[in-house]
Design an enzyme around this catalytic site. Structure first.
Site, mmCIF file in Angstrom:
data_model
loop_
_atom_site.group_PDB
_atom_site.id
_atom_site.type_symbol
_atom_site.label_atom_id
_atom_site.label_comp_id
_atom_site.label_asym_id
_atom_site.label_seq_id
_atom_site.Cartn_x
_atom_site.Cartn_y
_atom_site.Cartn_z
ATOM 1 N NE ARG A 44 -0.409 1.681 3.712
ATOM 2 C CZ ARG A 44 0.761 2.264 3.948
ATOM 3 N NH1 ARG A 44 1.849 1.548 4.193
ATOM 4 N NH2 ARG A 44 0.862 3.582 3.951
ATOM 5 C CB ALA A 46 0.459 7.119 -3.540
ATOM 6 N NE ARG A 74 -6.451 0.456 -1.937
ATOM 7 C CZ ARG A 74 -5.966 1.075 -0.854
ATOM 8 N NH1 ARG A 74 -4.681 0.999 -0.573
ATOM 9 N NH2 ARG A 74 -6.764 1.770 -0.066
ATOM 10 C CD GLN A 174 -3.806 2.017 7.332
ATOM 11 O OE1 GLN A 174 -4.436 2.449 8.292
ATOM 12 N NE2 GLN A 174 -4.371 1.824 6.150
ATOM 13 C CG ASP A 215 -3.583 7.552 -1.212
ATOM 14 O OD1 ASP A 215 -3.177 6.418 -1.510
ATOM 15 O OD2 ASP A 215 -3.552 8.000 -0.055
ATOM 16 C CE LYS A 226 -5.573 5.192 4.982
ATOM 17 N NZ LYS A 226 -6.333 4.064 4.363
#
Length: 312
Positions: A44, A46, A74, A174, A215, A226
């Site tokens: 995960r 970007a 995604r 995370q 992202d 996020k």
């Protein structure tokens, strides 16, 4: 140690779902296995997704349907589609040309993270800095070093970092699982805080900057990151704390005019009602689980890329 790499004909990557308890390298040999790893967040971030997408085209061996599925694995992170497209542009030249482009993307990402770290550290004024960050933007989100956490690492290496306040980052933690693990490995001083504590701690003073990744950055500077980033930006604006977005130039999507055009990924309800397999809510509880939110450009002090600093 690299988060993702091409080794002896396959992709090797850290399974981030097992951290911080276990450090396990996955060996990915098919596009289906890579898509599964991406969707369950074994890989995960970007920049890492961009490299994964490029290497995935090499695994596809010319299968355009598999490449199309990988590209859409995604939707919010623009780097995944970008990495796929960069490598797929060489399909007619053969697999070795595809792989060569993917390996150049890997190397370019490493150089970009070094550049962002230096540029961001130069931008933030002062010494004995206390900074706040959300999610994971370190080496685990890239190939090496990372974006926003790469800036923090550079500040630490220069002796200018007093403390990092890392948000735990619900629902998949995370910040608690990954960022804390990386900060511990680099020997940086840090404390973990609940997501909801971020804005109030900014209001209390003593925080010098907020650093987040991205992202997707729209053409006008609106930034998807996020979920929870928007509330930090609001808190920082009210408290007069600089709010910096750190992301490679490739995260800027000029085809997306503003944040309202960014598709926000909705993830499984189970991630909200349970934590690492332990149910928290009553059986039958429904949940809404947007993985990202959009911070409007007027709340962002500056966007730091590997090429420039600009103020949207």
């Amino acid at each position: 140690m690299r988060t993702i790499d091409w080794v002896d004909g396959a992709i090797e990557l850290i399974d981030q779902t097992l951290l911080p308890d276990e450090l396990v390298m996955l060996r990915i040999t098919t596009v289906d296995a890579l898509i599964e790893a991406i969707q369950r967040l074994a890989v995960r971030g970007a920049p890492a997704l961009g490299v994964a997408g490029a290497f995935g085209v090499a695994l596809a061996d010319g299968d355009r349907k598999a490449i199309a599925r990988l590209r859409e694995a995604r939707p919010t992170a623009v780097n995944l589609a970008w990495g796929v497209d960069q490598a797929a542009a060489h399909l007619e030249e053969g697999r070795q040309a595809v792989l060569a482009r993917a390996e150049r993307l890997r190397d370019e990402d490493i150089a970009a993270c070094v550049a962002m770290g230096g540029r961001g550290a130069d931008l933030i004024e002062g010494d004995s800095l206390r900074v706040m960050t959300i999610c994971n933007t370190g080496a685990l989100a890239a190939v090496e070093r990372g974006t926003a956490l790469g800036v923090i690492q550079t500040l630490h290496e220069r002796g200018r970092l007093a403390e990092v306040l890392a948000l735990e980052t619900r629902p998949l933690l995370q910040g608690a699982r990954l960022t804390a693990w990386e900060l511990d490995r680099m020997g940086a001083p840090y404390r973990l805080i609940a997501d909801s504590a971020g804005p109030s701690l900014l209001a209390r003073g003593g925080i010098d900057a907020v650093l987040i990744g991205a992202d997707r950055i729209a053409a006008n500077g609106d930034t998807a990151n996020k979920v929870g980033s928007y509330s930090l930006a609001l808190g920082a604006e009210r408290a007069g704390v600089p709010f910096f977005v750190v992301a490679p130039e490739t995260t800027i999507d000029l085809s997306t005019p503003s944040g309202e055009h960014i598709e926000i990924e909705d993830r499984a309800e189970e991630e909200i009602v349970s934590v690492r397999g332990v149910r928290l809510a009553p059986a039958g509880t429904r949940a809404l689980n947007p993985a990202f939110d959009v911070t409007p450009h007027d709340l962002i002090t500056a966007i730091v890329t590997d090429r420039r600093v600009f103020r949207p």
